[in-house]
Design an enzyme around this catalytic site. Sequence first.
Site, PDB file in Angstrom:
ATOM      1  N   TYR A  80      12.349  13.970 -17.421  1.00 50.01           N
ATOM      2  CA  TYR A  80      11.286  13.029 -17.814  1.00 50.01           C
ATOM      3  C   TYR A  80      11.824  12.100 -18.895  1.00 50.01           C
ATOM      4  O   TYR A  80      11.672  10.893 -18.829  1.00 50.01           O
ATOM      5  CB  TYR A  80      10.077  13.806 -18.333  1.00 50.01           C
ATOM      6  N   THR A 133       4.134 -15.654  -5.641  1.00 50.97           N
ATOM      7  CA  THR A 133       2.731 -15.209  -5.515  1.00 50.97           C
ATOM      8  C   THR A 133       2.314 -14.250  -6.638  1.00 50.97           C
ATOM      9  O   THR A 133       1.327 -14.481  -7.330  1.00 50.97           O
ATOM     10  CB  THR A 133       2.506 -14.518  -4.161  1.00 50.97           C
ATOM     11  N   ARG A 389       4.452 -18.390   4.939  1.00 51.20           N
ATOM     12  CA  ARG A 389       4.538 -18.854   3.560  1.00 51.20           C
ATOM     13  C   ARG A 389       4.026 -20.284   3.567  1.00 51.20           C
ATOM     14  O   ARG A 389       4.767 -21.238   3.673  1.00 51.20           O
ATOM     15  CB  ARG A 389       5.965 -18.784   3.013  1.00 51.20           C
TER      16      ARG A 389
END
Length: 482
Positions: A80, A133, A389
């Site tokens: 972690y 975007t 697009r």
Amino acid sequence: MSKIKYFSGETIPLEMHKVRIVQKLALPPIEHRLEVMTKAGNNTFLLPNEEVFLDMLTDSGVNAMSDRQLAAMMVADDAYAGSATYTRLETKLRDIFGMDYFLPAHQGRACEHILAKVLVTPGSVVPMNYHFTTTKAHITLQGGVVEELVSDAGLEVVSALPFKGDMDIAKLEATIARHGAGKIAFVRVESGTNLIGGQPVSLKNLAEVSAVCRRHGIVLVLDASLLADNLHFNKTREASCKDLTIREITRRIADLCDIVYFSARKLGCARGGGICIRDKDMYLRMRGLVPLFEGFLTYGGMSVREIEAITVGLEETMDEDMIDQGPQFIAYMVGELERRGVPVITPAGGLGCHVDAKRFVDHIPQEQYPAGALASALYIAGGIRGMERGTLSEQREPDGREVFSNMELVRLAMPRRVFTLSQVKYAIDRLSWLHENRRLVGGLTFVEEPEVLRFFYGLLKPVSDWQQRLVAKFRADFGDSL
Ligand SMILES: *Cc1c(COP(=O)(O)O)cnc(C)c1O
């Protein structure tokens, strides 16, 4: 085109790698493809991948990994906190970009989220060569405004200009003068560009942008998601880079910027992302958001296996053979389509081949989404999944008016090292057939239109029975061929 010349005189790209793991593909018959497309609401994002023959939707997270990347994934250090895997990535990034600080994030848009949250305030302005975007969505969400300052030539579809992604310096100066430097959250350069055809940015232009930013004390942010392709073009199209190694060009680019962020779904051919930061205070301002939105600082929402793959992938990006492959295949496809009269964006850029739907289906008005219609037709005609697009990818004005896109493109992405030349030839063939029969293609209209990022989930239907007529013509021309 390639460094290797053929006795025959042909100019075809040659792979500098071999294939060692393969995935089986299927091509369902055209009648089935029509059914599948109808069910997907004529939205290529909603096609199930098992129904797709050539997936040219995107280059994001679908690039082929190398044997070394796969091997590195096996030795990832699962922890972690303080993972050795993370330290390897941090060290590699410091080596490549020369910036002291790094924040990991699960993908490119997560970096944009953090950048926007820290740097953008309501009413602030973010000048950039061109928007992406997710970038625009995050800036807008924080109350900021995007101003696009790409040179006018950048929006010309047919051109011989080598760096159509360059920012117009006079426009940048004017924007800063108009708002005042204090209102500018940061200047963003996307290198290479995504939505205007994968067109690159020159080192020279970036240096000019950087000089303006430094003069006004404005932070310069580089979106390096598509940097691998851009480096190929710096090296091959820019005289000042000709004798530099890819590593040297990369460092010169980074030295001009304050922040470099990237989507490792593209840069590094794995899945993840991160933000490299020069200034410690800036780093500290952003750091707190990583555990909140991404994960602890030594993984940032990424799996350790992916982090290992990114580290190796970034090093491989410094290899010309590796970064040349995509742009060379794209140049081949663009050149062959041009020869057949199929309208495409020129010159060939990075990311993919961009078909100009405005000219291809010039009989379809923009309010009927010509690029969306052409993407739908191409899946029906060839089992090829491209991405709209154009106007569909825009967001309506608050009052509901359509924002008509500058360009109407069907992007056929060329995921790096994934397709063979014969598959590219098939795509060229089906596109040529469609072009020959373009008058059969009609428009689309929304059945279900989401408010945000509508192109991802929106459902559309054809305005007439044009799709049935397209299938009938295919059968008449190709008999029982798939
Ligand atoms: C893909 C992309 C992003 C967003 O990255 P994700 O990993 O898909 O979130 C941002 N900028 C550019 C230029 C991109 O191409």
